[in-house]
Scaffold this active site. Structure first.
Site, PDB file in Angstrom:
ATOM      1  N   ARG A 114       3.685  10.826 -10.898  1.00 28.42           N
ATOM      2  CA  ARG A 114       3.653  10.677 -12.432  1.00 28.42           C
ATOM      3  C   ARG A 114       3.365  11.992 -13.138  1.00 28.42           C
ATOM      4  O   ARG A 114       3.384  12.060 -14.156  1.00 28.42           O
ATOM      5  CB  ARG A 114       2.862   9.693 -12.791  1.00 28.42           C
ATOM      6  CG  ARG A 114       3.140   8.410 -12.994  1.00 28.42           C
ATOM      7  CD  ARG A 114       3.073   7.603 -11.601  1.00 28.42           C
ATOM      8  NE  ARG A 114       3.668   6.366 -11.818  1.00 28.42           N
ATOM      9  CZ  ARG A 114       3.858   5.486 -10.556  1.00 28.42           C
ATOM     10  NH1 ARG A 114       3.347   5.601  -9.616  1.00 28.42           N
ATOM     11  NH2 ARG A 114       4.447   4.219 -10.884  1.00 28.42           N
ATOM     12  N   SER A 115       3.068  12.906 -12.203  1.00 30.31           N
ATOM     13  CA  SER A 115       2.626  14.294 -12.583  1.00 30.31           C
ATOM     14  C   SER A 115       3.846  15.089 -13.401  1.00 30.31           C
ATOM     15  O   SER A 115       3.591  15.657 -14.356  1.00 30.31           O
ATOM     16  CB  SER A 115       2.549  15.107 -11.548  1.00 30.31           C
ATOM     17  OG  SER A 115       1.186  14.947 -11.027  1.00 30.31           O
TER      18      SER A 115
ATOM     19  N   LYS B  85      -2.523  18.421   1.032  1.00 27.15           N
ATOM     20  CA  LYS B  85      -3.829  18.764   0.342  1.00 27.15           C
ATOM     21  C   LYS B  85      -4.700  19.612   1.422  1.00 27.15           C
ATOM     22  O   LYS B  85      -5.491  20.695   0.998  1.00 27.15           O
ATOM     23  CB  LYS B  85      -4.526  17.685  -0.200  1.00 27.15           C
ATOM     24  CG  LYS B  85      -3.854  17.149  -1.438  1.00 27.15           C
ATOM     25  CD  LYS B  85      -4.800  16.020  -2.117  1.00 27.15           C
ATOM     26  CE  LYS B  85      -4.285  15.610  -3.418  1.00 27.15           C
ATOM     27  NZ  LYS B  85      -5.498  14.676  -4.038  1.00 27.15           N
TER      28      LYS B  85
ATOM     29  N   ASP C  51      -9.904  17.186  -8.573  1.00 29.59           N
ATOM     30  CA  ASP C  51     -10.177  15.841  -8.686  1.00 29.59           C
ATOM     31  C   ASP C  51     -11.736  15.377  -8.835  1.00 29.59           C
ATOM     32  O   ASP C  51     -11.681  14.467  -9.387  1.00 29.59           O
ATOM     33  CB  ASP C  51      -9.799  15.085  -7.032  1.00 29.59           C
ATOM     34  CG  ASP C  51      -8.230  14.917  -7.052  1.00 29.59           C
ATOM     35  OD1 ASP C  51      -7.655  14.938  -7.877  1.00 29.59           O
ATOM     36  OD2 ASP C  51      -7.894  15.364  -5.433  1.00 29.59           O
TER      37      ASP C  51
ATOM     38  N   ALA D  94     -13.770   6.661   2.412  1.00 27.81           N
ATOM     39  CA  ALA D  94     -14.447   8.099   2.962  1.00 27.81           C
ATOM     40  C   ALA D  94     -13.175   8.842   3.224  1.00 27.81           C
ATOM     41  O   ALA D  94     -13.255   9.860   4.147  1.00 27.81           O
ATOM     42  CB  ALA D  94     -14.994   7.838   4.360  1.00 27.81           C
ATOM     43  N   GLY D  95     -12.164   8.747   2.452  1.00 32.21           N
ATOM     44  CA  GLY D  95     -11.069   9.646   2.593  1.00 32.21           C
ATOM     45  C   GLY D  95     -10.945  10.714   1.579  1.00 32.21           C
ATOM     46  O   GLY D  95     -12.097  11.147   1.155  1.00 32.21           O
ATOM     47  N   GLY D  96      -9.801  11.341   1.384  1.00 38.39           N
ATOM     48  CA  GLY D  96      -9.903  12.713   0.346  1.00 38.39           C
ATOM     49  C   GLY D  96     -10.510  12.274  -0.970  1.00 38.39           C
ATOM     50  O   GLY D  96     -11.273  13.063  -1.446  1.00 38.39           O
TER      51      GLY D  96
ATOM     52  N   TYR E  83      -4.860   3.260  -9.686  1.00 36.70           N
ATOM     53  CA  TYR E  83      -4.533   2.858 -11.181  1.00 36.70           C
ATOM     54  C   TYR E  83      -3.269   2.178 -11.035  1.00 36.70           C
ATOM     55  O   TYR E  83      -2.328   2.057 -12.089  1.00 36.70           O
ATOM     56  CB  TYR E  83      -4.281   4.181 -11.726  1.00 36.70           C
ATOM     57  CG  TYR E  83      -3.389   5.125 -11.125  1.00 36.70           C
ATOM     58  CD1 TYR E  83      -2.070   5.058 -11.396  1.00 36.70           C
ATOM     59  CD2 TYR E  83      -3.842   6.066 -10.241  1.00 36.70           C
ATOM     60  CE1 TYR E  83      -1.206   5.957 -10.482  1.00 36.70           C
ATOM     61  CE2 TYR E  83      -3.261   7.082  -9.700  1.00 36.70           C
ATOM     62  CZ  TYR E  83      -1.867   6.961  -9.721  1.00 36.70           C
ATOM     63  OH  TYR E  83      -1.053   7.972  -9.102  1.00 36.70           O
TER      64      TYR E  83
ATOM     65  N   GLY F 258      -8.621   3.707 -13.006  1.00 41.61           N
ATOM     66  CA  GLY F 258      -8.479   4.808 -12.528  1.00 41.61           C
ATOM     67  C   GLY F 258      -7.414   5.735 -13.057  1.00 41.61           C
ATOM     68  O   GLY F 258      -7.127   7.014 -12.688  1.00 41.61           O
TER      69      GLY F 258
HETATM   70  P1  ATR Z   1      -7.279   9.069  -0.263  1.00 37.20           P
HETATM   71  O1  ATR Z   1      -6.906  10.549   0.083  1.00 37.20           O
HETATM   72  O2  ATR Z   1      -6.500   8.322  -1.179  1.00 37.20           O
HETATM   73  O3  ATR Z   1      -8.679   8.826  -0.112  1.00 37.20           O
HETATM   74  P2  ATR Z   1      -7.129   8.296   2.618  1.00 37.20           P
HETATM   75  O4  ATR Z   1      -7.744   9.808   2.788  1.00 37.20           O
HETATM   76  O5  ATR Z   1      -5.931   7.746   3.469  1.00 37.20           O
HETATM   77  O6  ATR Z   1      -6.529   8.445   1.007  1.00 37.20           O
HETATM   78  O7  ATR Z   1      -8.175   7.276   2.749  1.00 37.20           O
HETATM   79  C1  ATR Z   1      -8.130   5.899   2.512  1.00 37.20           C
HETATM   80  C2  ATR Z   1      -9.259   5.049   2.408  1.00 37.20           C
HETATM   81  O8  ATR Z   1      -9.047   3.577   2.422  1.00 37.20           O
HETATM   82  C3  ATR Z   1     -10.145   5.487   3.756  1.00 37.20           C
HETATM   83  O9  ATR Z   1     -11.549   5.339   3.514  1.00 37.20           O
HETATM   84  C4  ATR Z   1      -9.627   4.032   4.545  1.00 37.20           C
HETATM   85  O10 ATR Z   1     -10.808   3.543   5.494  1.00 37.20           O
HETATM   86  P3  ATR Z   1     -10.688   4.162   7.173  1.00 37.20           P
HETATM   87  O11 ATR Z   1     -11.417   5.467   6.979  1.00 37.20           O
HETATM   88  O12 ATR Z   1     -11.438   3.055   7.504  1.00 37.20           O
HETATM   89  O13 ATR Z   1      -9.389   4.191   7.302  1.00 37.20           O
HETATM   90  C5  ATR Z   1      -9.781   3.091   3.231  1.00 37.20           C
HETATM   91  N1  ATR Z   1      -8.808   2.089   3.724  1.00 37.20           N
HETATM   92  C6  ATR Z   1      -7.445   1.943   3.829  1.00 37.20           C
HETATM   93  N2  ATR Z   1      -6.977   0.817   4.128  1.00 37.20           N
HETATM   94  C7  ATR Z   1      -8.154  -0.160   4.259  1.00 37.20           C
HETATM   95  C8  ATR Z   1      -8.425  -1.460   4.469  1.00 37.20           C
HETATM   96  N3  ATR Z   1      -7.517  -2.481   4.993  1.00 37.20           N
HETATM   97  N4  ATR Z   1      -9.528  -1.921   4.673  1.00 37.20           N
HETATM   98  C9  ATR Z   1     -10.897  -1.196   4.603  1.00 37.20           C
HETATM   99  N5  ATR Z   1     -10.592   0.205   4.215  1.00 37.20           N
HETATM  100  C10 ATR Z   1      -9.240   0.686   4.071  1.00 37.20           C
END
Ligand code: ATR
Length: 277
Positions: free
Chosen positions: A15-16, A65, A102, A129-131, A219, A240
């Site tokens: 959407r940027s 990223k 972010d 715990a992702g990005g 979002y 969001g």
């Molecule tokens: P972003 O950059 O948007 O944070 P990401 O780095 O791919 O995206 O992170 C996705 C997050 O959603 C992670 O915390 C992931 O959990 P895992 O570290 O266990 O992979 C979480 N996630 C994705 N699908 C999930 C599910 N079905 N149940 C629980 N957590 C999920």
């Protein structure tokens, strides 16, 4: 004409262009913001050719990223801390600066939606715990959150994030997520659960105080099942979309020389594009 854009692979969902295009028009700036489809193996070449093509910089999205950290010449404190670059600025001397806006976007979204809320109000629960989680946790630590309960399906990812950022982070098992809501002042979902095409977040909110602020960084849809459930029981909620809008402001300012505002008209335009898809 000043050029900017967003590099990703794939990138058509972004959407940027709509967002920056809105501001360019609003401020009457002779500039353009383009979709830049760039394969992972071409990232370095694409970044290095920005200056020659008249770009002031670009945004980065999936999957670039993290990789961009090793390419840019200068890395700002937040990008180094979060291990990710979402904004690249071509400096006057042609070198590339990598920033991460972010954490700023997360903070400004909460601040503008709930001006009275403070990170110091009490424990924060962060799911994921992702990005995105890294940026959220970094902002909460900087703003004085007394305790962050970090809960992720893969516990080792949460433990790695806690080690990388330091501070009062407690890693909690995914299976204990409902109980971890007791006496929390904030709940943030940074996982993809609840997003269009994904399963909803399965979380009982009974232990969450009614005064706790609930924020979903998903979002699409704007009102996730988590936000509906929280709203129904009387919690203040923040969607969001504002994080997406606010993270773009410092980038626009750096490229085009004007700090833009997040207005209801902008929100409306971007929200309408979410419904259209
Ligand atoms: P972003 O950059 O948007 O944070 P990401 O780095 O791919 O995206 O992170 C996705 C997050 O959603 C992670 O915390 C992931 O959990 P895992 O570290 O266990 O992979 C979480 N996630 C994705 N699908 C999930 C599910 N079905 N149940 C629980 N957590 C999920």
């Amino acid at each position: 004409m000043i050029r900017a854009g967003v590099m990703g692979w794939p990138v058509d969902h972004s959407r940027s262009p709509l967002l920056h295009g809105f501001w360019l028009k609003q401020h009457g700036i002779d500039g353009g913001y383009e979709l830049l489809p760039v394969r992972p193996e071409d990232l370095e070449t694409a970044l290095r050719s920005l200056a020659a093509q008249g770009f002031a910089g670009c945004n980065l999205t999936v999957p670039h990223k993290q990789a961009a950290l090793a390419v840019v010449d200068h890395v700002d404190v937040t990008a180094a801390r979060t291990g990710a670059v979402n904004t690249v600025i071509v400096r006057r001397d042609g070198t590339l600066e990598g920033r991460n806006t972010d954490a700023y976007g997360f903070r400004e979204n909460l601040r503008s939606a709930q001006p009275a809320w403070r990170a110091g109000a009490g424990p924060a629960v962060v799911l994921g715990a992702g990005g995105a989680a890294r940026a959220v946790v970094a902002a909460l630590l900087d703003d004085g959150a007394p305790e962050i309960r970090l809960i992720n399906r893969s516990r080792d990812h949460a433990a790695a994030l806690a080690t990388a950022l330091g501070g009062p982070i407690m890693v909690v098992d995914w299976s204990r997520r409902a109980a971890a809501l007791a006496n929390a002042a904030l709940l943030v979902n940074t996982t993809s659960l609840g997003m269009v095409g994904q399963p909803p977040l399965d979380l009982a909110l009974d232990a969450l105080p009614q005064a706790a602020l609930v924020n979903d960084i998903v979002y699409a849809p704007l009102e996730t099942p988590l936000l509906s459930a929280a709203r129904r029981r009387g919690n203040p909620v923040v969607d969001g979309l504002g994080m997406l809008l606010h993270q773009a402001r410092p980038a626009f300012a750096a490229w085009f020389g004007v700090t833009p505002d997040v207005t209801p008209a902008l929100r409306q335009a971007v929200a309408a594009s979410l419904v259209a898809r």
